[in-house]
Design a protein around this motif. Structure first.
Motif, PDB file in Angstrom:
ATOM      1  N   SER A  13       0.804  -1.223   0.000  1.00 33.69           N
ATOM      2  CA  SER A  13       0.000   0.000   0.000  1.00 33.69           C
ATOM      3  C   SER A  13       0.835   1.271   0.000  1.00 33.69           C
ATOM      4  CB  SER A  13      -0.911   0.020   1.246  1.00 33.69           C
ATOM      5  OG  SER A  13      -1.741  -1.117   1.300  1.00 33.69           O
ATOM      6  N   GLN A  14       2.064   1.171   0.468  1.00 33.38           N
ATOM      7  CA  GLN A  14       2.842   2.390   0.693  1.00 33.38           C
ATOM      8  C   GLN A  14       3.153   3.194  -0.575  1.00 33.38           C
ATOM      9  OE1 GLN A  14       3.021   3.670   3.539  1.00 33.38           O
ATOM     10  NE2 GLN A  14       2.340   1.870   4.688  1.00 33.38           N
ATOM     11  N   PRO A  15       3.409   2.565  -1.741  1.00 30.51           N
ATOM     12  CA  PRO A  15       3.646   3.391  -2.931  1.00 30.51           C
ATOM     13  C   PRO A  15       2.491   4.352  -3.231  1.00 30.51           C
ATOM     14  CG  PRO A  15       4.385   1.156  -3.345  1.00 30.51           C
ATOM     15  CD  PRO A  15       3.678   1.130  -2.018  1.00 30.51           C
ATOM     16  N   LEU A  16       1.262   3.865  -3.090  1.00 32.90           N
ATOM     17  CA  LEU A  16       0.098   4.721  -3.313  1.00 32.90           C
ATOM     18  C   LEU A  16       0.022   5.813  -2.258  1.00 32.90           C
ATOM     19  CD1 LEU A  16      -2.640   5.376  -4.719  1.00 32.90           C
ATOM     20  CD2 LEU A  16      -3.705   3.764  -3.115  1.00 32.90           C
ATOM     21  N   MET A  17       0.221   5.433  -0.992  1.00 33.91           N
ATOM     22  CA  MET A  17       0.087   6.401   0.096  1.00 33.91           C
ATOM     23  C   MET A  17       1.167   7.475   0.063  1.00 33.91           C
ATOM     24  SD  MET A  17      -1.085   3.964   3.262  1.00 33.91           S
ATOM     25  CE  MET A  17      -2.725   3.222   3.265  1.00 33.91           C
ATOM     26  N   PHE A  18       2.365   7.101  -0.424  1.00 31.03           N
ATOM     27  CA  PHE A  18       3.445   8.072  -0.529  1.00 31.03           C
ATOM     28  C   PHE A  18       3.458   8.775  -1.891  1.00 31.03           C
ATOM     29  CE2 PHE A  18       5.166   6.032   3.239  1.00 31.03           C
ATOM     30  CZ  PHE A  18       5.766   7.104   3.901  1.00 31.03           C
ATOM     31  N   GLY A  19       2.523   8.404  -2.761  1.00 34.40           N
ATOM     32  CA  GLY A  19       2.404   9.067  -4.050  1.00 34.40           C
ATOM     33  C   GLY A  19       3.607   8.877  -4.945  1.00 34.40           C
ATOM     34  N   PRO A  76      16.755   3.484  -1.781  1.00 40.73           N
ATOM     35  CA  PRO A  76      15.358   3.713  -1.393  1.00 40.73           C
ATOM     36  C   PRO A  76      14.752   4.871  -2.169  1.00 40.73           C
ATOM     37  CG  PRO A  76      16.870   4.568   0.282  1.00 40.73           C
ATOM     38  CD  PRO A  76      17.711   3.820  -0.709  1.00 40.73           C
ATOM     39  N   ILE A  77      13.451   4.817  -2.341  1.00 36.88           N
ATOM     40  CA  ILE A  77      12.727   5.916  -2.980  1.00 36.88           C
ATOM     41  C   ILE A  77      12.415   6.958  -1.907  1.00 36.88           C
ATOM     42  CG2 ILE A  77      10.655   6.578  -4.250  1.00 36.88           C
ATOM     43  CD1 ILE A  77      12.528   4.740  -5.818  1.00 36.88           C
ATOM     44  N   ILE A  78      12.858   8.193  -2.133  1.00 36.99           N
ATOM     45  CA  ILE A  78      12.608   9.260  -1.167  1.00 36.99           C
ATOM     46  C   ILE A  78      11.289   9.942  -1.500  1.00 36.99           C
ATOM     47  CG2 ILE A  78      13.537  11.323  -0.051  1.00 36.99           C
ATOM     48  CD1 ILE A  78      15.331   8.874   0.197  1.00 36.99           C
ATOM     49  N   SER A  79      10.381   9.947  -0.538  1.00 32.25           N
ATOM     50  CA  SER A  79       9.079  10.598  -0.738  1.00 32.25           C
ATOM     51  C   SER A  79       8.670  11.292   0.559  1.00 32.25           C
ATOM     52  CB  SER A  79       8.024   9.562  -1.134  1.00 32.25           C
ATOM     53  OG  SER A  79       6.777  10.174  -1.362  1.00 32.25           O
ATOM     54  N   HIS A  80       8.355  12.570   0.463  1.00 32.51           N
ATOM     55  CA  HIS A  80       7.974  13.387   1.624  1.00 32.51           C
ATOM     56  C   HIS A  80       9.039  13.338   2.725  1.00 32.51           C
ATOM     57  CE1 HIS A  80       4.297  13.468  -0.588  1.00 32.51           C
ATOM     58  NE2 HIS A  80       3.843  12.305  -0.162  1.00 32.51           N
ATOM     59  N   GLY A  81      10.301  13.174   2.338  1.00 33.18           N
ATOM     60  CA  GLY A  81      11.394  13.143   3.304  1.00 33.18           C
ATOM     61  C   GLY A  81      11.657  11.789   3.903  1.00 33.18           C
ATOM     62  N   ILE A  82      10.895  10.769   3.495  1.00 31.00           N
ATOM     63  CA  ILE A  82      11.012   9.420   4.050  1.00 31.00           C
ATOM     64  C   ILE A  82      11.689   8.502   3.045  1.00 31.00           C
ATOM     65  CG2 ILE A  82       9.761   7.512   5.144  1.00 31.00           C
ATOM     66  CD1 ILE A  82       9.437  10.208   6.562  1.00 31.00           C
ATOM     67  N   GLN A  83      12.616   7.680   3.520  1.00 28.08           N
ATOM     68  CA  GLN A  83      13.235   6.656   2.671  1.00 28.08           C
ATOM     69  C   GLN A  83      12.283   5.460   2.630  1.00 28.08           C
ATOM     70  OE1 GLN A  83      17.390   5.876   3.809  1.00 28.08           O
ATOM     71  NE2 GLN A  83      17.414   7.857   4.849  1.00 28.08           N
ATOM     72  N   THR A  84      11.793   5.114   1.454  1.00 29.86           N
ATOM     73  CA  THR A  84      10.779   4.070   1.332  1.00 29.86           C
ATOM     74  C   THR A  84      11.242   2.933   0.426  1.00 29.86           C
ATOM     75  OG1 THR A  84       9.596   4.898  -0.631  1.00 29.86           O
ATOM     76  CG2 THR A  84       9.056   5.932   1.480  1.00 29.86           C
TER      77      THR A  84
END
Length: 355
Positions: A134-140, A155-163
């Motif tokens: 679910s996280q890819p959708l939630m982090f856009g 990691p993919i950086i999104s909204h300052g978070i390493q995902t």
């Protein structure tokens, strides 16, 4: 100097029921007319900073000098279960779990990571729900992770978070039809082959239940503690209890419990209705002697924000919801800071060789 450090160490935070300042982390420099105090704190304190400075100033009000106080965030690694070895560049791992699906666990995990980041910590999140990421959708984000050496991933950086998520590596509509061993191997690869960058906290968003993924986590991943997510209704509480029991059985501390969808907030009139029952999370937390970290309302705005890849913490459209998530994150950070430090990786490995 020692008397000053002793006085500061004895300050008690009544609200959080802790002594926040450790003597070993207090540095005092004194001149003829000035006192400079630098204190390292092992938990996020952004919303507590001014209050703590006031406490210290009041504690030292008998000193007739100008007092300068500086607080610095210094999160350390804390003890984990068994003989599990630490993950490179990751200080603490927090497992976010639920016994039942559909209680908003991934929403809580996503917002917990963003809240910790907004409070000053370096944070990452691993989507461990291989079957239903679910996280890819939630982090856009729908980027593909890059590999600089052909062996590991960035990691993919999104909204300052390493995902990181399996959702970045497969098409959105492609089902994952794998047996248990493939799932657990994939989880370990995502965890160990991602180049995490100096994380204070890594959130692991677990799938619901107590199956293969959770068992792999308990046996092979160094988990600092768990956060259980539930709704107030009995059917969710029954399974949340199983989740609490599972972590107890594998010696992973339960940091606390989050009650999601605690109350419905009518967007038109503001009326509150406990459509899933009332105080279920509070009762379950008390039964297990764990902390109720907070309650999140059932609000359509949260759903819209999460589905659009812009979690509510990114703006101030609903301050009360933002405050709830930030309060939960603060409590999680404080609770972890009270745990024993991790010294397993600080001792040299002894190797006996035959000549």
């Amino acid at each position: 100097m020692e008397n000053i450090k002793d006085s500061i160490e004895n300050i008690f935070d009544q609200h959080n029921q802790i002594k926040p300042f450790l003597k070993k982390n207090i540095n005092v420099n004194e001149t003829e007319d000035q006192l400079d105090i630098i204190i390292k704190l092992g938990f996020t304190f952004k919303n507590l900073e001014q209050n703590y400075k006031n406490m210290i100033t009041e504690c030292l009000n008998n000193i007739d000098k100008k007092i300068n106080i500086s607080l610095e965030l210094d999160v350390v690694s804390h003890k984990t279960q068994g003989t599990t070895q630490s993950i490179k560049n990751v200080k603490n791992i927090i497992a976010v779990a639920s016994g039942k699906g559909g209680v908003g666990k991934s929403t809580v995990a996503c917002n917990l990571s963003i809240a910790l980041h907004q409070l000053g910590a370096r944070v990452g999140i691993l989507d461990a729900d291989i079957y239903g990421p679910s996280q890819p959708l939630m982090f856009g984000s729908n980027k593909k992770p890059e590999s600089r050496d052909g062996k590991s991933m960035e990691p993919i950086i999104s909204h300052g978070i390493q995902t990181m998520s399996i959702g970045y590596l497969i098409d959105t509509d492609t089902p994952v039809v794998w047996r248990g061993p493939m799932v657990t191997n994939t989880l370990q690869q995502l965890l160990n082959e991602t180049n995490w960058d100096n994380l204070d906290y890594l959130i692991i968003d677990l799938p619901p239940g107590t199956g293969d993924t959770q068992l792999t986590l308990a046996q092979k991943v160094p988990v600092t503690g768990s956060v259980i997510v539930t709704t107030p209704q009995d059917v969710a509480l029954i399974d949340a209890q199983k989740g609490i029991g599972m972590f107890d059985k594998v010696n992973i501390p339960n940091i606390g419990l989050v009650e999601n969808m605690a109350v419905f907030e009518c967007p038109n009139c503001g009326h509150h209705e406990h459509i899933f029952g009332e105080d279920g999370g509070k009762t379950l937390a008390a039964k297990n002697n764990i902390l109720l970290l907070g309650s999140i309302p059932l609000n359509a705005m949260i759903q819209k924000k999460m589905d659009s890849g812009a979690p509510p913490l990114l703006d101030n459209e609903n301050p009360s919801i933002n405050e709830a998530f930030l309060s939960i994150a603060e409590k999680v950070s404080i609770k972890i800071a009270q745990m024993k430090e991790n010294f397993k990786d600080k001792f040299p490995k002894i190797v006996i060789q035959k000549d």
